[in-house]
Design a protein around this motif. Structure first.
Motif, short mmCIF file in Angstrom:
data_model
loop_
_atom_site.label_atom_id
_atom_site.label_comp_id
_atom_site.label_asym_id
_atom_site.label_seq_id
_atom_site.Cartn_x
_atom_site.Cartn_y
_atom_site.Cartn_z
N VAL A 1 -11.60 -121.73 -14.70
CA VAL A 1 -10.82 -121.30 -13.11
C VAL A 1 -9.69 -122.11 -12.91
CG1 VAL A 1 -11.48 -121.23 -11.00
CG2 VAL A 1 -13.43 -120.45 -12.79
N ALA A 2 -9.74 -123.41 -13.38
CA ALA A 2 -8.75 -124.37 -13.04
C ALA A 2 -7.52 -123.84 -13.61
CB ALA A 2 -9.06 -125.63 -13.35
N ARG A 3 -7.51 -123.56 -15.11
CA ARG A 3 -6.41 -123.13 -15.78
C ARG A 3 -6.05 -121.94 -15.06
NH1 ARG A 3 -9.73 -124.84 -20.05
NH2 ARG A 3 -10.73 -122.64 -20.20
N ARG B 1 2.23 -122.36 -15.67
CA ARG B 1 1.62 -123.20 -16.93
C ARG B 1 0.22 -124.26 -16.30
NH1 ARG B 1 3.04 -128.65 -15.57
NH2 ARG B 1 4.57 -128.73 -13.72
N ARG B 2 -0.47 -125.04 -17.48
CA ARG B 2 -1.50 -125.67 -16.91
C ARG B 2 -0.92 -126.91 -16.39
NH1 ARG B 2 -6.77 -127.06 -18.74
NH2 ARG B 2 -7.02 -129.33 -18.91
N ARG B 3 -1.27 -127.36 -15.39
CA ARG B 3 -0.89 -128.83 -14.92
C ARG B 3 -2.06 -129.59 -14.70
NH1 ARG B 3 2.34 -129.12 -9.06
NH2 ARG B 3 1.46 -131.18 -9.53
N GLU B 4 -1.61 -130.62 -15.73
CA GLU B 4 -2.76 -131.54 -16.19
C GLU B 4 -3.45 -132.32 -14.81
OE1 GLU B 4 -4.38 -131.86 -18.82
OE2 GLU B 4 -3.16 -130.30 -19.83
#
Length: 244
Positions: free
Chosen positions: A45-47, A56-59
């Motif tokens: 869900v976070a992705r 984009r994916r934010r680390e």
């Protein structure tokens, strides 16, 4: 002779695991075990949230989501769809993150650039001997932080003493009720002040609050911005750091 009561079957889906994790009357071990089964779903869900709103994916966002969801899992309503509920929780967390980023940008445009971590650390060291407590504006700001961020960040910054004692003790009790930690009472223990720098403080807080080190790192990353907003910290930094 009465028959023994059969044990309740364990849940086998996300919604059931979330209900067990949310059940404050269940053994802590069972709650933690159920929550661990939600890890893959939460990270997925976070992705989705990150890609939808940032492309984009934010680390820096994804790294802290397990702690964010665990902090509020007790509010999961029985019978609800966990994935949909989790999306709302993490969307709110995303909104919180972008709000802080917008505030940081507006401060920069006003001629108050984001202070560096060494600048903040030096300012806080100057304020250790001060008896002054937070003003009303700063307390309102801090109350808006997630509970875990309040407890961890104020301990790491040695600012917990700047909160009125009854309010600080209330936050600690709330954290203990939600997470079963900290172990020490009173908290923080005196050994926090005797640590040799941030590494020792991190290790102690990780043990006391049963947190992963990467969760502490995320809180610290967000914390530089949060601390820099406080008038108390700005005043310690001097004219160049103060707000109008």
């Amino acid at each position: 002779m009465p028959h023994p009561i059969a044990p309740q079957p364990l849940p086998d889906d996300h919604d059931g695991w979330a209900e067990l994790a949310a059940d404050a009357s269940a053994p802590e071990k069972n709650r933690r075990g159920a929550f661990e089964r939600l890890t893959t779903c939460i990270e997925g869900v976070a992705r989705r949230v990150s890609v939808r709103f940032a492309g984009r994916r934010r680390e820096d966002f994804c790294a802290g989501v397990l702690g964010d969801v665990w902090e509020v899992i007790g509010r999961f309503p029985a019978g609800a769809n966990f994935e949909a509920w989790c999306y709302i929780v993490l969307h709110n967390r995303w909104t919180d993150l972008t709000r802080w980023e917008q505030r940081r940008e507006s401060q920069s445009l006003l001629g108050h650039p984001e202070p560096s971590a060494p600048d903040i650390r030096a300012a806080l060291e100057r304020g250790l001997d001060s008896a002054a407590i937070f003003g009303d504006d700063d307390l309102r700001e801090i109350r808006a932080w997630p509970l875990r961020d309040r407890v961890v960040l104020l301990c790491l910054a040695s600012l917990w003493r700047k909160v009125p004692d009854d309010e600080w003790q209330g936050w600690v009790r709330d954290h203990r009720a939600a997470h079963g930690t900290p172990a020490s009472d009173p908290f923080p223990p005196d050994s926090l002040d005797r640590g040799n720098g941030i590494a020792d403080q991190n290790a102690l807080l990780a043990r006391e609050l049963d947190l992963r080190r990467n969760t502490l790192s995320v809180i610290l990353h967000r914390g530089k911005v949060r601390l820099g907003v406080l008038r108390y910290v700005r005043d310690l930094m001097g004219p160049d750091g103060g707000r109008p």
